[in-house]
Scaffold this motif. Structure first.
Motif, PDB file in Angstrom:
ATOM      1  N   GLY A 136      62.930  34.629  35.153  1.00 50.64           N
ATOM      2  CA  GLY A 136      64.373  34.768  35.310  1.00 50.64           C
ATOM      3  C   GLY A 136      65.141  33.470  35.252  1.00 50.64           C
ATOM      4  O   GLY A 136      66.373  33.476  35.249  1.00 50.64           O
ATOM      5  N   SER A 137      64.452  32.329  35.189  1.00 52.03           N
ATOM      6  CA  SER A 137      65.142  31.039  35.146  1.00 52.03           C
ATOM      7  C   SER A 137      65.738  30.804  33.764  1.00 52.03           C
ATOM      8  O   SER A 137      65.238  31.312  32.756  1.00 52.03           O
ATOM      9  N   TRP A 138      66.797  30.024  33.718  1.00 51.83           N
ATOM     10  CA  TRP A 138      67.484  29.753  32.460  1.00 51.83           C
ATOM     11  C   TRP A 138      66.560  29.059  31.474  1.00 51.83           C
ATOM     12  O   TRP A 138      65.853  28.114  31.822  1.00 51.83           O
ATOM     13  N   GLU A 139      66.588  29.496  30.231  1.00 49.88           N
ATOM     14  CA  GLU A 139      65.783  28.911  29.166  1.00 49.88           C
ATOM     15  C   GLU A 139      66.731  28.420  28.075  1.00 49.88           C
ATOM     16  O   GLU A 139      67.378  29.231  27.405  1.00 49.88           O
ATOM     17  N   PRO A 140      66.874  27.092  27.887  1.00 48.86           N
ATOM     18  CA  PRO A 140      67.872  26.597  26.927  1.00 48.86           C
ATOM     19  C   PRO A 140      67.557  26.942  25.477  1.00 48.86           C
ATOM     20  O   PRO A 140      68.461  27.164  24.679  1.00 48.86           O
ATOM     21  N   LEU A 141      66.312  26.995  25.096  1.00 49.90           N
ATOM     22  CA  LEU A 141      65.918  27.290  23.717  1.00 49.90           C
ATOM     23  C   LEU A 141      66.699  26.464  22.702  1.00 49.90           C
ATOM     24  O   LEU A 141      67.441  26.970  21.861  1.00 49.90           O
ATOM     25  N   VAL A 142      66.541  25.164  22.774  1.00 51.34           N
ATOM     26  CA  VAL A 142      67.211  24.242  21.856  1.00 51.34           C
ATOM     27  C   VAL A 142      66.193  23.697  20.863  1.00 51.34           C
ATOM     28  O   VAL A 142      65.121  23.246  21.251  1.00 51.34           O
ATOM     29  N   SER A 143      66.550  23.743  19.575  1.00 52.63           N
ATOM     30  CA  SER A 143      65.655  23.214  18.544  1.00 52.63           C
ATOM     31  C   SER A 143      65.608  21.695  18.631  1.00 52.63           C
ATOM     32  O   SER A 143      66.637  21.029  18.773  1.00 52.63           O
TER      33      SER A 143
END
Length: 248
Positions: A136-143
């Motif tokens: 449930g923690s935030w996942e930025p998913l930045v390339s």
């Protein structure tokens, strides 16, 4: 007496007018051809049967991204002609994840070439926190790219953010910015006034402090140099605005 323009003045004024019109037309045409941003390039969308296909030249190489339904998920295939082919798959397992923000996130799983590279949740209403991990923690998913010298495709990885972006219908973008063109127009007008009336600014600056001021040859020479430099800056600003990518 009517002031006569020198050859240099005529050339600069004509160039300013031509650049303003030409770049306005180019900006209008470019903004009328939306695409999808990828690796600094703009891929053109098309529909081939049930597949969405995005094509263009990326880092100088013909590149295609094909998106189609695969079972209960979405297949995203990146193909760089003669260089690279990687297959992504986005699947939607049942259930949701309670995010730390209190929003429910739909479960999603992303694979690349058969290996799972992301498991977590997705909620389009999450804003900048649209993705979360399984806890449930935030996942930025930045390339993050680490390009090899002289070969941007060497070791390239089609990562989860781009796979998900294309699977979820990427936002369209265009090349060309009317805002930057407007700044170029303003600079062109100022440059045109300086070029057409080179002594006006001199008299405005010195007339109240000096009686019958006269510019030196050095001042006139630097004014001509300034006009050329300003015209070059106008061209650079117009060109920058034409190559700038902006979302629709």
């Amino acid at each position: 007496m009517t002031a006569r323009f020198t050859t240099l003045q005529k050339v600069i004024l004509l160039l300013l007018a031509a650049m303003t019109v030409i770049f306005a037309l180019l900006t209008a045409v470019s903004r009328g051809r939306p695409g999808v941003s990828f690796e600094g390039a703009l891929l053109r969308p098309a529909q081939e049967g049930e597949a969405a296909v995005y094509t263009g030249r990326v880092h100088g190489d013909p590149t295609t991204i094909t998106v189609r339904s695969e079972g209960g998920g979405t297949e995203v295939v990146l193909a760089v002609e003669g260089r690279l082919r990687q297959r992504g798959l986005v699947e939607w397992p049942e259930g949701t994840i309670a995010g730390s923000s209190g929003l429910p996130y739909r479960r999603v799983q992303v694979s690349r070439n058969g290996t799972v590279i992301f498991r977590g949740g997705y909620n389009p209403a999450g804003g900048s926190a649209r993705f979360c991990g399984e806890d449930g923690s935030w996942e930025p998913l930045v390339s993050v790219r680490a390009y090899a010298q002289h070969d941007p495709w060497s070791g390239y990885i089609f990562d989860a953010p781009d796979i998900l972006r294309f699977a979820l219908e990427p936002e369209p973008a265009v090349r060309g910015s009317w805002e930057v063109w407007g700044l170029g127009l303003l600079l062109a007008v100022l440059c045109g006034l300086q070029t057409a009336f080179p002594l006006a600014f001199f008299y405005l600056r010195h007339a109240l402090a000096v009686e019958d001021p006269e510019p030196t040859e050095f001042y006139l020479f630097m004014q001509r140099v300034g006009s050329v430099v300003a015209a070059a800056a106008v061209f650079g600003l117009y060109l920058y605005g034409l190559t700038l990518q902006t979302p629709l």
